[in-house]
Design a protein around this motif. Structure first.
Motif, PDB file in Angstrom:
ATOM      1  N   VAL A   1      53.595  57.862 -18.282  1.00  0.00           N
ATOM      2  CA  VAL A   1      52.993  58.831 -19.194  1.00  0.00           C
ATOM      3  C   VAL A   1      53.918  59.041 -20.382  1.00  0.00           C
ATOM      4  CG1 VAL A   1      52.197  61.209 -19.420  1.00  0.00           C
ATOM      5  CG2 VAL A   1      51.806  59.963 -17.284  1.00  0.00           C
ATOM      6  N   PHE A   2      53.345  59.031 -21.595  1.00  0.00           N
ATOM      7  CA  PHE A   2      54.100  59.152 -22.842  1.00  0.00           C
ATOM      8  C   PHE A   2      53.665  60.428 -23.550  1.00  0.00           C
ATOM      9  CE2 PHE A   2      53.753  54.850 -21.505  1.00  0.00           C
ATOM     10  CZ  PHE A   2      54.953  54.233 -21.833  1.00  0.00           C
ATOM     11  N   VAL A   3      54.630  61.329 -23.814  1.00  0.00           N
ATOM     12  CA  VAL A   3      54.311  62.645 -24.370  1.00  0.00           C
ATOM     13  C   VAL A   3      55.395  63.096 -25.349  1.00  0.00           C
ATOM     14  CG1 VAL A   3      52.881  63.533 -22.477  1.00  0.00           C
ATOM     15  CG2 VAL A   3      55.368  63.714 -22.328  1.00  0.00           C
ATOM     16  N   ASN A   4      54.998  64.027 -26.250  1.00  0.00           N
ATOM     17  CA  ASN A   4      55.932  64.671 -27.171  1.00  0.00           C
ATOM     18  C   ASN A   4      56.215  66.095 -26.708  1.00  0.00           C
ATOM     19  OD1 ASN A   4      55.699  62.473 -28.974  1.00  0.00           O
ATOM     20  ND2 ASN A   4      53.879  63.391 -29.896  1.00  0.00           N
ATOM     21  N   SER A   5      57.378  66.595 -27.083  1.00  0.00           N
ATOM     22  CA  SER A   5      57.732  67.983 -26.800  1.00  0.00           C
ATOM     23  C   SER A   5      58.128  68.681 -28.088  1.00  0.00           C
ATOM     24  CB  SER A   5      58.902  68.047 -25.809  1.00  0.00           C
ATOM     25  OG  SER A   5      59.426  69.358 -25.719  1.00  0.00           O
ATOM     26  N   GLU A   6      57.975  70.023 -28.093  1.00  0.00           N
ATOM     27  CA  GLU A   6      58.445  70.797 -29.246  1.00  0.00           C
ATOM     28  C   GLU A   6      59.963  70.765 -29.385  1.00  0.00           C
ATOM     29  OE1 GLU A   6      56.919  74.737 -29.651  1.00  0.00           O
ATOM     30  OE2 GLU A   6      54.947  74.032 -30.302  1.00  0.00           O
ATOM     31  N   ASP A   7      60.681  70.216 -28.415  1.00  0.00           N
ATOM     32  CA  ASP A   7      62.122  70.058 -28.596  1.00  0.00           C
ATOM     33  C   ASP A   7      62.457  68.849 -29.469  1.00  0.00           C
ATOM     34  OD1 ASP A   7      61.882  67.796 -26.971  1.00  0.00           O
ATOM     35  OD2 ASP A   7      63.054  68.601 -25.315  1.00  0.00           O
ATOM     36  N   GLY A   8      61.421  68.174 -29.982  1.00  0.00           N
ATOM     37  CA  GLY A   8      61.639  67.025 -30.856  1.00  0.00           C
ATOM     38  C   GLY A   8      61.835  65.726 -30.118  1.00  0.00           C
ATOM     39  N   GLY A   9      61.555  65.707 -28.825  1.00  0.00           N
ATOM     40  CA  GLY A   9      61.803  64.524 -28.029  1.00  0.00           C
ATOM     41  C   GLY A   9      60.543  63.792 -27.621  1.00  0.00           C
ATOM     42  N   LEU A  10      60.693  62.490 -27.423  1.00  0.00           N
ATOM     43  CA  LEU A  10      59.689  61.639 -26.795  1.00  0.00           C
ATOM     44  C   LEU A  10      60.106  61.463 -25.347  1.00  0.00           C
ATOM     45  CD1 LEU A  10      57.442  59.426 -26.613  1.00  0.00           C
ATOM     46  CD2 LEU A  10      59.144  57.819 -27.525  1.00  0.00           C
ATOM     47  N   TYR A  11      59.174  61.723 -24.423  1.00  0.00           N
ATOM     48  CA  TYR A  11      59.442  61.609 -22.994  1.00  0.00           C
ATOM     49  C   TYR A  11      58.510  60.572 -22.379  1.00  0.00           C
ATOM     50  CZ  TYR A  11      62.194  65.933 -23.195  1.00  0.00           C
ATOM     51  OH  TYR A  11      63.143  66.884 -23.485  1.00  0.00           O
ATOM     52  N   VAL A  12      59.056  59.800 -21.440  1.00  0.00           N
ATOM     53  CA  VAL A  12      58.257  58.881 -20.638  1.00  0.00           C
ATOM     54  C   VAL A  12      58.453  59.267 -19.175  1.00  0.00           C
ATOM     55  CG1 VAL A  12      57.719  56.489 -20.080  1.00  0.00           C
ATOM     56  CG2 VAL A  12      58.632  57.063 -22.351  1.00  0.00           C
ATOM     57  N   ILE A  13      57.356  59.572 -18.496  1.00  0.00           N
ATOM     58  CA  ILE A  13      57.382  60.067 -17.128  1.00  0.00           C
ATOM     59  C   ILE A  13      56.763  59.020 -16.207  1.00  0.00           C
ATOM     60  CG2 ILE A  13      56.685  61.966 -15.609  1.00  0.00           C
ATOM     61  CD1 ILE A  13      56.281  63.620 -18.228  1.00  0.00           C
ATOM     62  N   ARG A  14      57.459  58.718 -15.125  1.00  0.00           N
ATOM     63  CA  ARG A  14      56.970  57.705 -14.172  1.00  0.00           C
ATOM     64  C   ARG A  14      55.715  58.181 -13.444  1.00  0.00           C
ATOM     65  NH1 ARG A  14      62.601  57.840 -12.987  1.00  0.00           N
ATOM     66  NH2 ARG A  14      63.710  55.981 -13.720  1.00  0.00           N
ATOM     67  N   PRO A  15      54.996  57.259 -12.788  1.00  0.00           N
ATOM     68  CA  PRO A  15      53.786  57.630 -12.047  1.00  0.00           C
ATOM     69  C   PRO A  15      54.038  58.596 -10.893  1.00  0.00           C
ATOM     70  CG  PRO A  15      53.868  55.256 -12.397  1.00  0.00           C
ATOM     71  CD  PRO A  15      55.186  55.792 -12.839  1.00  0.00           C
ATOM     72  N   ASN A  16      55.301  58.770 -10.482  1.00  0.00           N
ATOM     73  CA  ASN A  16      55.609  59.735  -9.420  1.00  0.00           C
ATOM     74  C   ASN A  16      56.087  61.074  -9.965  1.00  0.00           C
ATOM     75  OD1 ASN A  16      58.172  59.156 -10.324  1.00  0.00           O
ATOM     76  ND2 ASN A  16      58.927  58.320  -8.384  1.00  0.00           N
ATOM     77  N   GLY A  17      56.041  61.247 -11.298  1.00  0.00           N
ATOM     78  CA  GLY A  17      56.391  62.529 -11.886  1.00  0.00           C
ATOM     79  C   GLY A  17      57.849  62.709 -12.214  1.00  0.00           C
ATOM     80  N   THR A  18      58.652  61.652 -12.158  1.00  0.00           N
ATOM     81  CA  THR A  18      60.065  61.749 -12.510  1.00  0.00           C
ATOM     82  C   THR A  18      60.302  61.152 -13.893  1.00  0.00           C
ATOM     83  OG1 THR A  18      60.577  59.626 -11.450  1.00  0.00           O
ATOM     84  CG2 THR A  18      60.777  61.627 -10.097  1.00  0.00           C
ATOM     85  N   LEU A  19      61.379  61.591 -14.531  1.00  0.00           N
ATOM     86  CA  LEU A  19      61.683  61.146 -15.895  1.00  0.00           C
ATOM     87  C   LEU A  19      62.169  59.701 -15.905  1.00  0.00           C
ATOM     88  CD1 LEU A  19      62.019  61.903 -18.913  1.00  0.00           C
ATOM     89  CD2 LEU A  19      64.389  62.532 -18.364  1.00  0.00           C
ATOM     90  N   ARG A  20      61.547  58.894 -16.770  1.00  0.00           N
ATOM     91  CA  ARG A  20      62.033  57.527 -16.972  1.00  0.00           C
ATOM     92  C   ARG A  20      62.880  57.432 -18.225  1.00  0.00           C
ATOM     93  NH1 ARG A  20      58.308  52.343 -18.378  1.00  0.00           N
ATOM     94  NH2 ARG A  20      58.905  52.981 -20.503  1.00  0.00           N
ATOM     95  N   ASP A  21      62.376  57.966 -19.357  1.00  0.00           N
ATOM     96  CA  ASP A  21      63.078  57.843 -20.643  1.00  0.00           C
ATOM     97  C   ASP A  21      62.973  59.148 -21.418  1.00  0.00           C
ATOM     98  OD1 ASP A  21      63.235  54.994 -20.137  1.00  0.00           O
ATOM     99  OD2 ASP A  21      61.191  54.834 -20.932  1.00  0.00           O
ATOM    100  N   HIS A  22      63.975  59.360 -22.265  1.00  0.00           N
ATOM    101  CA  HIS A  22      63.935  60.447 -23.244  1.00  0.00           C
ATOM    102  C   HIS A  22      64.618  59.964 -24.511  1.00  0.00           C
ATOM    103  CE1 HIS A  22      65.975  63.943 -25.257  1.00  0.00           C
ATOM    104  NE2 HIS A  22      64.699  64.281 -25.326  1.00  0.00           N
ATOM    105  N   LEU A  23      63.972  60.221 -25.664  1.00  0.00           N
ATOM    106  CA  LEU A  23      64.535  59.826 -26.950  1.00  0.00           C
ATOM    107  C   LEU A  23      64.308  60.943 -27.953  1.00  0.00           C
ATOM    108  CD1 LEU A  23      65.819  57.452 -28.602  1.00  0.00           C
ATOM    109  CD2 LEU A  23      63.479  56.774 -29.191  1.00  0.00           C
ATOM    110  N   PHE A  24      65.384  61.473 -28.540  1.00  0.00           N
ATOM    111  CA  PHE A  24      65.245  62.506 -29.559  1.00  0.00           C
ATOM    112  C   PHE A  24      64.780  61.863 -30.858  1.00  0.00           C
ATOM    113  CE2 PHE A  24      67.131  65.181 -32.967  1.00  0.00           C
ATOM    114  CZ  PHE A  24      66.364  66.319 -32.742  1.00  0.00           C
ATOM    115  N   LEU A  25      63.814  62.508 -31.532  1.00  0.00           N
ATOM    116  CA  LEU A  25      63.205  61.931 -32.724  1.00  0.00           C
ATOM    117  C   LEU A  25      63.815  62.497 -33.994  1.00  0.00           C
ATOM    118  CD1 LEU A  25      59.523  61.925 -31.422  1.00  0.00           C
ATOM    119  CD2 LEU A  25      61.137  60.011 -31.484  1.00  0.00           C
ATOM    120  N   ASP A  26      63.427  63.726 -34.379  1.00  0.00           N
ATOM    121  CA  ASP A  26      63.942  64.265 -35.647  1.00  0.00           C
ATOM    122  C   ASP A  26      64.326  65.735 -35.548  1.00  0.00           C
ATOM    123  OD1 ASP A  26      64.109  63.799 -38.764  1.00  0.00           O
ATOM    124  OD2 ASP A  26      63.060  65.696 -38.487  1.00  0.00           O
TER     125      ASP A  26
END
Length: 576
Positions: free
Chosen positions: A518-543
């Protein structure tokens, strides 16, 4: 899985086949708006490109009406092979109340040596519906969505006066202007264009009073269907909603502030208000089922609690309407604190009712929302509606293919959930924000604004939640970052810990890849990728950490991630 269910899933999957060559051609990618890609999303390891599409962001955030947020809805980046199509703003930004001084353009970008380069730019004369202050409770406060669509060799782009442009993808050449309303200056394309698998285009249109667009009845509203040969057919929303209250009819209102706590008595009934005629919202889109049924949302122009999910036949005749009103029984003593306590309903109130009307809660349709109907693999339909009585969190509402209300989940505000088909069933991915706001009213005495104190059983928290087909949680991923970050003039990331309970998820349409990531944005300015089991795979700060500007994501044919933050289009990836 029985044969009938298997056939339904097969038809649903095949319905998207013509769009797979154009990797992400419209809002939600498919005619059903499921947000599901057939590719493996890359890891969000690096920023591969960064383009500014809205040069007015700082002025928009500084506007006195914005409160430091960015009250704008943007297009999803559209993809076709190595090409990306995106809205870009030019012109002049005056202020939020005079936003039509801006110019909206659609640009084709092509990936060259890993970066996006402009191929052509098409300037549209589209203008957004007029501004309305959020204080009025009606009308378009957030800038409505300018949204093109890819169909075959063409790009269809919203235009002025309820018209759309048909443009060649190859060189940006204008091929036709489809103009069903003779460029009427008070008629607006309202929301995103949508297309079915046969290449028919559908869009919503709203005509408002020139001098009082939100305070007197709408003049007209339409669903438009444009065939591949450029012929247009229209149906009035009035013709598609037989039996709905008319413009001068009365609808159930809500109780007065003087009567708090609500309801004033266990069987009290509020007075009435003028409904206004049914019309389309400012930023939604039709959804098209595999059998050709078109689903739209409509709302009374003067009363957002009188709204409908509307099913339309392919020839634009009415199929059925389903009211969103009086459907939700999770108010008093359920999602709210116990009756007679701070934030709760009056002692003795009936369990489950919306205290403001003393009946089942109603899914409300706000013009500052970009929620779009989603057609599920079993033919049922989801819509993310607003509700005030549960801390302004809204509800995700599910209806059967014949219009029966089935169930709900208590979050839905400004949300087009994604759908992951797997193992003979499907899961639904939605943002799930639990705001620290007053429960159902604005009185500190009866509805304290500190939710954590008044309702410790349901504290402030922010989740991405995966639901099963019955809208029951399968997993939740919580935002736990407490730091607001941005870039200083030297490009360094500087942070301040000012969000002790995490950040709201600011995605209005998540993306899910073929594996269920799952690929989502947050108001913290980050891009998050969440695995199918609900755990964090990736995080990348944008701007920048940024309130509002709820933005969608998309994936390219090779799994690169197209995401947005602070008026920038970012390309992220790392799996080459």
């Amino acid at each position: 899985m029985n044969i009938r269910r298997s056939l339904l899933f097969t038809v649903f999957l095949l319905a998207g086949l013509p769009g797979w060559s154009q990797d992400w051609p419209q809002w939600g990618r498919t005619p059903q708006h499921t947000g599901a890609a057939k590719v493996s999303g890359q890891h969000a390891e690096a920023m591969l490109d960064d383009l500014v599409y809205d040069p007015f962001v700082e002025a928009e955030k500084a506007d006195p009406d914005a409160g430091g947020d960015l009250p704008v809805h943007y297009q999803v980046p559209l993809t076709d092979g190595d090409d990306v199509y995106m809205e870009f703003k030019t012109g002049v930004f005056t202020n939020l109340r005079a936003r039509n001084s801006q110019i909206w353009n659609e640009k084709k970008l092509h990936r060259v040596h890993g970066r996006l380069a402009e191929v052509w730019s098409f300037e549209s004369d589209w203008k957004p519906l007029p501004y309305s202050s959020p204080v009025t409770g009606r009308g378009a406060y957030t800038e409505p969505t300018f949204h093109a669509i890819l169909v075959g060799s063409y790009v269809y782009i919203p235009g002025f006066g309820g018209s759309i442009y048909k443009v060649a993808k190859s060189d940006g050449r204008l091929l036709a202007r489809i103009d069903p309303f003779l460029l009427d200056p008070d008629t607006y394309v309202a929301g995103m264009l949508a297309a079915d698998a046969a290449g028919n285009i559908y869009y919503n249109v709203l005509k408002v009073d020139h001098d009082s667009p939100w305070d007197v009845n709408a003049l007209a509203s339409y669903l438009v269907k444009v065939s591949p040969d450029n012929t247009a057919k229209t149906a009035t929303i009035a013709s598609l909603t037989p039996g709905a209250p008319g413009g001068a009819d009365q609808c159930l209102g809500f109780f007065r502030s003087a009567d708090l706590p609500w309801p004033p008595s266990p069987d009290a009934v509020p007075g009435t208000v003028t409904c206004g005629s049914q019309r389309v919202p400012a930023s939604s889109a039709p959804a098209i089922a595999p059998d050709g049924t078109i689903y739209i949302i409509t709302v009374a122009h003067l009363w957002d609690r009188e709204a409908y999910l509307v099913a339309v036949n392919p020839d634009l005749t009415p199929k059925w309407t389903a009211s969103l009103a009086n459907r939700l029984f999770d108010g008093c003593n359920v999602t709210l604190p116990p009756n007679g306590t701070p934030g709760g309903c009056r002692a003795g109130s009936h369990t489950g009712v919306d205290p403001s009307q003393n009946r089942g809660g109603s899914g409300r349709v706000l013009d500052s929302s970009s929620s779009v109907p989603v057609v599920l693999p079993d033919g049922s339909i989801l819509y993310g509606a607003f509700t005030r009585y549960n801390y302004e969190e809204g509800h995700l509402m599910k209806f059967s293919p014949s219009g029966q209300f089935l169930t709900s989940y208590p979050f839905g505000w400004d949300d087009t959930p994604a759908v992951f088909v797997h193992d003979g069933t499907y899961s639904i991915i939605t943002k799930d924000n639990h705001y620290n706001l007053s429960s159902y009213c604005f009185s500190e005495q009866f509805c304290p604004s500190d939710r954590n104190a008044s309702n410790p059983a349901s504290p402030e928290a922010y989740y991405i939640t995966q639901l099963n087909s019955n809208l029951e949680p399968e997993w939740r991923f919580q935002s736990t970052n407490t730091q607001s970050c941005s870039h200083d003039p030297q490009g360094h990331v500087v942070c301040n810990s000012d969000h002790p309970t995490g950040f709201e998820w600011c995605v209005n349409a998540p993306a899910v890849d073929r594996h269920g990531n799952v690929f989502v944005n947050s108001e913290d300015g980050g891009l998050y990728v969440i695995r199918p089991n609900g755990t964090l795979r990736d995080h990348l700060f944008l701007d920048s950490a940024l309130g509002s500007a709820y933005t969608p994501l998309s994936l390219t044919k090779d799994g690169r991630i197209l995401t947005q933050n602070n008026g920038h289009l970012f390309v992220a990836g790392g799996d080459d």
